[in-house]
Design a protein around this motif. Structure first.
Motif, short mmCIF file in Angstrom:
data_model
loop_
_atom_site.label_atom_id
_atom_site.label_comp_id
_atom_site.label_asym_id
_atom_site.label_seq_id
_atom_site.Cartn_x
_atom_site.Cartn_y
_atom_site.Cartn_z
N GLU A 130 34.63 20.16 -19.90
CA GLU A 130 35.26 20.26 -19.33
C GLU A 130 36.83 19.61 -19.33
O GLU A 130 37.32 19.06 -20.26
CB GLU A 130 34.78 18.46 -18.69
CG GLU A 130 33.24 19.27 -18.08
CD GLU A 130 33.24 20.18 -16.97
OE1 GLU A 130 33.81 20.43 -16.33
OE2 GLU A 130 32.30 21.13 -17.80
N THR A 155 35.54 15.25 -15.99
CA THR A 155 33.81 15.09 -14.81
C THR A 155 33.42 15.23 -16.46
O THR A 155 33.12 15.91 -17.03
CB THR A 155 34.45 16.69 -14.39
OG1 THR A 155 35.46 16.76 -13.27
CG2 THR A 155 33.18 16.17 -14.03
N ASP A 156 32.14 14.50 -16.12
CA ASP A 156 31.52 14.33 -16.75
C ASP A 156 30.42 15.33 -16.45
O ASP A 156 29.57 14.89 -15.41
CB ASP A 156 30.82 12.62 -16.78
CG ASP A 156 29.34 12.26 -17.53
OD1 ASP A 156 29.14 13.74 -17.87
OD2 ASP A 156 28.87 11.75 -17.58
N ALA A 157 29.76 15.55 -16.54
CA ALA A 157 29.12 17.36 -16.55
C ALA A 157 27.65 16.60 -16.01
O ALA A 157 27.32 17.66 -16.13
CB ALA A 157 28.99 18.04 -17.72
N ARG A 158 27.20 15.74 -16.95
CA ARG A 158 25.67 15.37 -16.73
C ARG A 158 25.39 15.03 -15.74
O ARG A 158 24.69 14.79 -15.03
CB ARG A 158 25.18 14.48 -17.96
CG ARG A 158 25.40 15.26 -19.85
CD ARG A 158 25.46 14.37 -20.14
NE ARG A 158 25.93 13.38 -20.67
CZ ARG A 158 26.48 12.41 -21.36
NH1 ARG A 158 26.07 12.02 -22.31
NH2 ARG A 158 28.04 11.94 -21.28
N SER A 159 26.66 13.81 -15.31
CA SER A 159 26.54 13.35 -13.82
C SER A 159 27.51 13.42 -12.49
O SER A 159 27.69 12.95 -11.89
CB SER A 159 26.82 11.75 -14.20
OG SER A 159 28.83 11.39 -14.59
N ASP A 160 27.80 14.29 -13.30
CA ASP A 160 29.19 14.90 -12.43
C ASP A 160 30.55 14.60 -11.57
O ASP A 160 30.25 14.14 -10.54
CB ASP A 160 28.32 16.10 -11.41
CG ASP A 160 29.57 16.48 -10.07
OD1 ASP A 160 30.08 17.38 -10.69
OD2 ASP A 160 29.10 17.50 -9.06
N ARG A 161 29.97 13.23 -12.62
CA ARG A 161 31.77 12.03 -12.00
C ARG A 161 32.68 12.15 -13.02
O ARG A 161 32.61 12.49 -14.50
CB ARG A 161 30.43 10.45 -11.81
CG ARG A 161 29.29 9.97 -10.96
CD ARG A 161 29.20 9.46 -11.87
NE ARG A 161 29.47 8.21 -11.46
CZ ARG A 161 29.52 7.09 -11.39
NH1 ARG A 161 28.59 6.38 -11.76
NH2 ARG A 161 30.39 5.68 -11.41
#
Length: 83
Positions: free
Chosen positions: A31, A47-53
């Motif tokens: 990201e 953005t953390d792609a796993r949590s979308d945060r």
């Protein structure tokens, strides 16, 4: 690849990872990292792609200077002289 945008109160640098290699062994791109430099601090966001945060780290100008110095030093514990 990166972009730089100068605003009234901050400079924004966006680091874009294009991945590495090609074919089945290629590394997928990470990201984007957005670095926002204000007069009193610098923030890094991704953005953390796993949590979308979005995760954000804030560095003071002193911490940023320490980081820049640390990139060129061997392993150890250091204290920069203030002045």
């Amino acid at each position: 690849m990166f972009s730089i945008e100068h605003g009234f109160d901050a400079t924004v640098i966006t680091l874009v990872d294009e991945g590495e290699g090609s074919g089945p062994d290629a590394t997928p791109p990470a990201e984007d990292v957005v670095i926002t430099a204000f007069e009193e601090c610098v923030t890094l966001s991704q953005t953390d792609a796993r949590s979308d945060r979005t995760v954000q780290i804030t560095l003071t100008q002193g911490q940023l200077r320490d980081l820049a110095a640390a990139l060129n030093l061997p392993e150890g514990v250091y204290r920069r002289e203030r002045g």
